[in-house]
Design a protein around this motif. Structure first.
Motif, mmCIF file in Angstrom:
data_model
loop_
_atom_site.group_PDB
_atom_site.id
_atom_site.type_symbol
_atom_site.label_atom_id
_atom_site.label_comp_id
_atom_site.label_asym_id
_atom_site.label_seq_id
_atom_site.Cartn_x
_atom_site.Cartn_y
_atom_site.Cartn_z
ATOM 1 N N GLY A 34 0.790 -1.226 0.000
ATOM 2 C CA GLY A 34 0.000 0.000 0.000
ATOM 3 C C GLY A 34 0.822 1.275 0.000
ATOM 4 N N TRP A 35 2.139 1.138 -0.192
ATOM 5 C CA TRP A 35 3.007 2.308 -0.237
ATOM 6 C C TRP A 35 2.877 3.003 -1.577
ATOM 7 N N ASP A 36 3.187 4.318 -1.596
ATOM 8 C CA ASP A 36 3.261 4.992 -2.887
ATOM 9 C C ASP A 36 4.509 4.490 -3.613
ATOM 10 N N GLU A 37 4.598 4.818 -4.891
ATOM 11 C CA GLU A 37 5.683 4.279 -5.733
ATOM 12 C C GLU A 37 7.064 4.634 -5.190
ATOM 13 N N ALA A 38 7.242 5.860 -4.704
ATOM 14 C CA ALA A 38 8.548 6.280 -4.185
ATOM 15 C C ALA A 38 8.942 5.475 -2.950
ATOM 16 N N HIS A 44 12.444 -1.283 -1.651
ATOM 17 C CA HIS A 44 13.048 -2.314 -2.507
ATOM 18 C C HIS A 44 14.560 -2.125 -2.569
ATOM 19 N N ALA A 45 15.006 -0.889 -2.765
ATOM 20 C CA ALA A 45 16.455 -0.614 -2.837
ATOM 21 C C ALA A 45 17.136 -0.969 -1.517
ATOM 22 N N ASP A 46 16.513 -0.616 -0.404
ATOM 23 C CA ASP A 46 17.080 -0.916 0.905
ATOM 24 C C ASP A 46 17.195 -2.426 1.112
ATOM 25 N N HIS A 47 16.135 -3.152 0.792
ATOM 26 C CA HIS A 47 16.157 -4.615 0.927
ATOM 27 C C HIS A 47 17.186 -5.229 -0.013
ATOM 28 N N SER A 48 17.255 -4.737 -1.242
ATOM 29 C CA SER A 48 18.230 -5.266 -2.211
ATOM 30 C C SER A 48 19.653 -5.102 -1.702
ATOM 31 N N ASN A 49 19.957 -3.936 -1.145
ATOM 32 C CA ASN A 49 21.296 -3.708 -0.592
ATOM 33 C C ASN A 49 21.581 -4.673 0.557
ATOM 34 N N GLY A 50 20.607 -4.892 1.416
ATOM 35 C CA GLY A 50 20.801 -5.818 2.532
ATOM 36 C C GLY A 50 21.007 -7.247 2.065
ATOM 37 N N TRP A 51 20.158 -7.690 1.122
ATOM 38 C CA TRP A 51 20.310 -9.061 0.613
ATOM 39 C C TRP A 51 21.641 -9.220 -0.114
ATOM 40 N N ASP A 52 22.050 -8.214 -0.896
ATOM 41 C CA ASP A 52 23.348 -8.288 -1.580
ATOM 42 C C ASP A 52 24.470 -8.452 -0.563
#
Length: 69
Positions: A34-38, A44-52
């Protein structure tokens, strides 16, 4: 507590590959929160950095606990 609307779905799939195992990983549910696109893009970017950060260390860790034998 994890529930529909407050959590993402994370799936780890282990697939035989040659003499080893391939880890396939997906995380979904950012748009469903339910978040806005930003906000969805930032999360997503934060999670991607953590998973990387952590997944790149998984092979070395597995070797220390005998999983690579």
């Amino acid at each position: 507590m994890a529930a529909r609307g407050n959590s993402n779905l994370v799936v780890f799939e282990l697939v035989p590959s040659g003499g080893g195992t391939l880890l396939k990983f997906t995380e979904s549910g950012f748009r469903e929160r339910g978040w806005d696109e930003a906000k969805a893009a930032a999360q997503h970017a934060d999670h991607s950095n953590g998973w990387d950060h952590f997944l790149s260390r998984l092979g070395a860790y597995a070797a220390t606990v005998g999983a690579a034998r």
